[in-house]
Design an enzyme around this catalytic site. Sequence first.
Site, short mmCIF file in Angstrom:
data_model
loop_
_atom_site.label_atom_id
_atom_site.label_comp_id
_atom_site.label_asym_id
_atom_site.label_seq_id
_atom_site.Cartn_x
_atom_site.Cartn_y
_atom_site.Cartn_z
CB THR A 268 7.21 2.07 -4.44
OG1 THR A 268 6.23 3.07 -4.67
CG2 THR A 268 6.67 1.00 -3.54
CE LYS B 296 10.97 10.47 -7.22
NZ LYS B 296 11.42 11.38 -6.18
CG ASP C 17 0.92 9.41 -6.89
OD1 ASP C 17 0.66 8.66 -7.85
OD2 ASP C 17 2.09 9.63 -6.51
CG LEU C 18 0.97 3.38 -4.39
CD1 LEU C 18 0.32 3.16 -3.03
CD2 LEU C 18 0.84 2.11 -5.23
CG ASP C 19 4.78 4.08 -6.83
OD1 ASP C 19 4.41 3.33 -5.91
OD2 ASP C 19 4.98 3.68 -7.98
CE LYS D 235 -1.06 9.79 -11.69
NZ LYS D 235 -0.41 9.42 -10.42
CB SER E 60 -1.42 4.84 -8.52
OG SER E 60 -0.19 4.26 -8.87
CB ALA E 61 1.21 5.91 -13.31
CD GLU F 41 0.54 12.70 -8.57
OE1 GLU F 41 1.77 12.70 -8.36
OE2 GLU F 41 -0.02 11.81 -9.20
CG ASP F 42 5.42 11.52 -5.82
OD1 ASP F 42 4.43 11.12 -6.46
OD2 ASP F 42 6.55 11.01 -5.94
P1 B16 Z 1 4.43 0.00 -12.36
P2 B16 Z 1 2.40 6.66 -9.06
C1 B16 Z 1 4.07 5.41 -10.76
O1 B16 Z 1 3.25 5.41 -9.63
C2 B16 Z 1 5.54 5.60 -10.40
O2 B16 Z 1 5.73 6.90 -9.85
C3 B16 Z 1 6.38 5.45 -11.66
O3 B16 Z 1 7.74 5.62 -11.35
C4 B16 Z 1 6.12 4.06 -12.24
O4 B16 Z 1 6.86 3.88 -13.43
C5 B16 Z 1 4.62 3.91 -12.52
O5 B16 Z 1 3.90 4.10 -11.32
C6 B16 Z 1 4.28 2.54 -13.08
O6 B16 Z 1 4.51 1.57 -12.10
O7 B16 Z 1 5.67 -0.38 -13.08
O8 B16 Z 1 4.34 -0.57 -10.95
O9 B16 Z 1 3.19 -0.27 -13.15
O10 B16 Z 1 3.40 7.64 -8.57
O11 B16 Z 1 1.52 7.15 -10.20
O12 B16 Z 1 1.62 5.99 -7.94
MG MG Z 2 3.86 9.33 -7.39
#
Ligand code: B16
Ligand code: MG
Length: 221
Positions: free
Chosen positions: A17, A45, A9-11, A145, A114-115, A169-170
């Site tokens: 972030t 998240k 996962d990224l964030d 997710k 990542s989302a 994953e976090d």
């Molecule tokens: P964006 P992950 C997710 O990333 C974040 O945890 C979530 O808070 C955020 O709303 C989502 O990405 C969308 O991000 O606005 O940059 O498209 O944890 O799945 O890497």
């Molecule tokens: Mg995350």
Amino acid sequence: MNETGFIFDLDGVIVDTAKYHYLAWKNLANELGFEFTDEQNELFKGVSRKRCLEILLDIGQVKSTQKQFDTWMVEKNEDYLKYIEKMDETEILPDVPKILQYLKERNFPIALGSASKNAIPILEKVNLLSYFNTIVDGNNVTKAKPDPEVFLIAADQLGVEPENCIVFEDAQAGIQAANAANMISIGIGDAEILSEADYNFNDFTEIDLEFLEGLVNKNLK
Ligand code: B16
Ligand code: MG
């Protein structure tokens, strides 16, 4: 090709972030006349941008037209991108490069799952993009997710069976997505929130290479 694949996962796993998402959502909430707390940010998240705005408007009990909704989505993202613009390698979470380097040297295929729709620019900013064999992000999925779609696409692109994939994953929704994909789930962060994970660690400094080696050798749930 190796039989085991690794999906990050990224964030909250590679970079923190979440704090920038929080600031951008907080700015929007304040502009709309209500407060948004750090605690409420937990709900965001791993959740898509659209779903985050729906939750935010629920919290503030704000009604909107589709046009306003779309404008706020853009506004939040532009604000978020201003924070992202300043990112560099110093924002990589502890020991992430060590683990990526180890996996790369062993020729394990590595994916991002990542989302976020901003995943590629963020990985470029922190200079980690080259470690990944494939990037699956918010631009490539139709279901968020805890649906397993993002991880199943990643496994497919790596050419690895889902049950041979290991996911870091976090977010609770992310652990549920990994479990639904029949992958090995590793929770990074609060073990209470991530209690559904197969393994839990506070961060990558707690993961030693022997553990990863053992996981690959076992490669079973
Ligand atoms: P964006 P992950 C997710 O990333 C974040 O945890 C979530 O808070 C955020 O709303 C989502 O990405 C969308 O991000 O606005 O940059 O498209 O944890 O799945 O890497
Ligand atoms: Mg995350």
